[in-house]
Design a protein around this motif. Sequence first.
Motif, short mmCIF file in Angstrom:
data_model
loop_
_atom_site.label_atom_id
_atom_site.label_comp_id
_atom_site.label_asym_id
_atom_site.label_seq_id
_atom_site.Cartn_x
_atom_site.Cartn_y
_atom_site.Cartn_z
N GLY A 1 37.04 -7.05 2.24
CA GLY A 1 36.59 -8.29 2.86
C GLY A 1 35.44 -8.09 3.84
O GLY A 1 35.06 -9.03 4.55
N LYS A 2 34.88 -6.88 3.88
CA LYS A 2 33.78 -6.60 4.82
C LYS A 2 32.49 -7.28 4.34
O LYS A 2 32.15 -7.22 3.17
CB LYS A 2 33.57 -5.10 4.96
CG LYS A 2 34.75 -4.35 5.57
CD LYS A 2 34.43 -2.87 5.72
CE LYS A 2 35.59 -2.14 6.39
NZ LYS A 2 36.80 -2.13 5.55
N GLU A 3 31.80 -7.90 5.27
CA GLU A 3 30.56 -8.59 4.93
C GLU A 3 29.35 -7.76 5.32
O GLU A 3 29.38 -7.00 6.29
CB GLU A 3 30.49 -9.96 5.62
CG GLU A 3 31.46 -10.97 5.07
CD GLU A 3 31.19 -12.37 5.61
OE1 GLU A 3 30.41 -12.49 6.57
OE2 GLU A 3 31.76 -13.33 5.07
N ARG A 4 28.28 -7.90 4.55
CA ARG A 4 27.03 -7.23 4.87
C ARG A 4 25.88 -8.08 4.36
O ARG A 4 26.06 -8.91 3.47
CB ARG A 4 26.97 -5.83 4.23
CG ARG A 4 26.86 -5.82 2.71
CD ARG A 4 26.94 -4.40 2.18
NE ARG A 4 26.59 -4.29 0.76
CZ ARG A 4 27.42 -4.51 -0.23
NH1 ARG A 4 28.67 -4.89 0.03
NH2 ARG A 4 27.03 -4.37 -1.49
N MET A 5 24.72 -7.89 4.95
CA MET A 5 23.52 -8.59 4.51
C MET A 5 22.65 -7.62 3.72
O MET A 5 22.44 -6.48 4.16
CB MET A 5 22.74 -9.12 5.72
CG MET A 5 23.48 -10.18 6.52
SD MET A 5 23.79 -11.70 5.59
CE MET A 5 22.11 -12.30 5.36
N VAL A 6 22.19 -8.04 2.56
CA VAL A 6 21.31 -7.19 1.76
C VAL A 6 20.02 -7.95 1.47
O VAL A 6 20.05 -9.16 1.20
CB VAL A 6 21.97 -6.75 0.44
CG1 VAL A 6 23.20 -5.91 0.70
CG2 VAL A 6 22.32 -7.95 -0.42
N PRO A 7 18.89 -7.29 1.57
CA PRO A 7 17.62 -7.95 1.23
C PRO A 7 17.52 -8.20 -0.26
O PRO A 7 18.06 -7.43 -1.06
CB PRO A 7 16.56 -6.95 1.71
CG PRO A 7 17.26 -5.63 1.69
CD PRO A 7 18.70 -5.89 2.00
N VAL A 8 16.84 -9.27 -0.63
CA VAL A 8 16.66 -9.62 -2.04
C VAL A 8 15.20 -9.43 -2.42
O VAL A 8 14.31 -10.09 -1.86
CB VAL A 8 17.10 -11.07 -2.32
CG1 VAL A 8 16.87 -11.43 -3.78
CG2 VAL A 8 18.56 -11.27 -1.94
N LEU A 9 14.96 -8.55 -3.36
CA LEU A 9 13.59 -8.32 -3.82
C LEU A 9 13.09 -9.53 -4.61
O LEU A 9 13.86 -10.28 -5.20
CB LEU A 9 13.54 -7.08 -4.71
CG LEU A 9 13.96 -5.74 -4.08
CD1 LEU A 9 13.89 -4.64 -5.12
CD2 LEU A 9 13.07 -5.41 -2.89
N ASP A 10 11.77 -9.68 -4.62
CA ASP A 10 11.17 -10.79 -5.34
C ASP A 10 11.54 -10.75 -6.82
O ASP A 10 11.78 -11.78 -7.45
CB ASP A 10 9.65 -10.73 -5.18
CG ASP A 10 8.96 -11.98 -5.73
OD1 ASP A 10 9.39 -13.09 -5.38
OD2 ASP A 10 8.01 -11.83 -6.50
N ALA A 11 11.63 -9.54 -7.40
CA ALA A 11 11.98 -9.40 -8.81
C ALA A 11 13.39 -9.94 -9.08
O ALA A 11 13.63 -10.59 -10.11
CB ALA A 11 11.91 -7.93 -9.22
#
Length: 309
Positions: A189-199
């Motif tokens: 249930g751990k949350e994290r933020m990940v960047p999203v590449l344009d592709a």
Amino acid sequence: MAGLTLISPALADALTRWTDHLRAVDGAAAATVIAYRRDVQGFLTFLTEHHGESLGPAPLARLTISDMRAWMAHERGRGVAARSLARALSSVKGFAGWMAERDGFDATAILAARAPKYRRKLPRPLAVDAAKSVIDTVELQSQEPWIAARDVAVVTLLYGCGLRISEALGLTGDVLPLGDSLRIRGKGGKERMVPVLDAARKAVAHYVALCPFDLPPGEAVFRGQRGGPLNPRMIARAMERTRLQLGLPASATPHALRHSFATHLLGAGGDLRAIQELLGHASLSTTQAYTAVDTARLMEIYRNAHPRA
């Protein structure tokens, strides 16, 4: 559940309360809870048979290192691998530690037991060009345009964002359209933020535009042919066909794309701690396996360049 009949009612109740705690407080996944329960249940059943009597909390506190060694020898004798036994011991220690906090249980002998040594399997990432070829080729595995676009979107998220397949397929319509980052709920249930590449953004947008089903908030983004949530086996099959077409090894699985994401970031100078956060690893030691992968790859290149070395 047959093993529970050999365990005292008090211990059976404690085991149930512990697994309830794992679910409610620690947010452990259902499969994790089942595995932990099975490990501890097997341990308690062995002790009951080993001592010839139904074991309660009090006798459990009198266990010795010899008892722990007897259990581990029994498990190895049954053919349990060192890695699996180490995991089972971790489950047992978790249960014992929980009892120690709740009931004043002395768990010294259990917590002091040493796990068997085993060689950690290194992740097997794809080369950069191979990972790109997978993304370019996976769309050729389906003649249905929206399904081809779906598979491309999924594998692009695995490689471009380092997601687990369960995390990618767990996305719901709330995330659409994709922005610059994604909030991912991972293991435990751990949350994290990940960047999203344009592709990745473009691949998902292309799939959404072609998908014949509505994708409202709260419902799965990625759908199967009949409109239900996509089964991960469908992505595995697309990867299998892609792998054969490209002549890649059997290790080229959906999960290998996540490994590739981490290894390629590390090779490009990425910070190990930052990669840990992106992957959602609870422990840095898990992420450190990628340093071994990178070193192994460098040594392979060296040996190929200097065959006499």
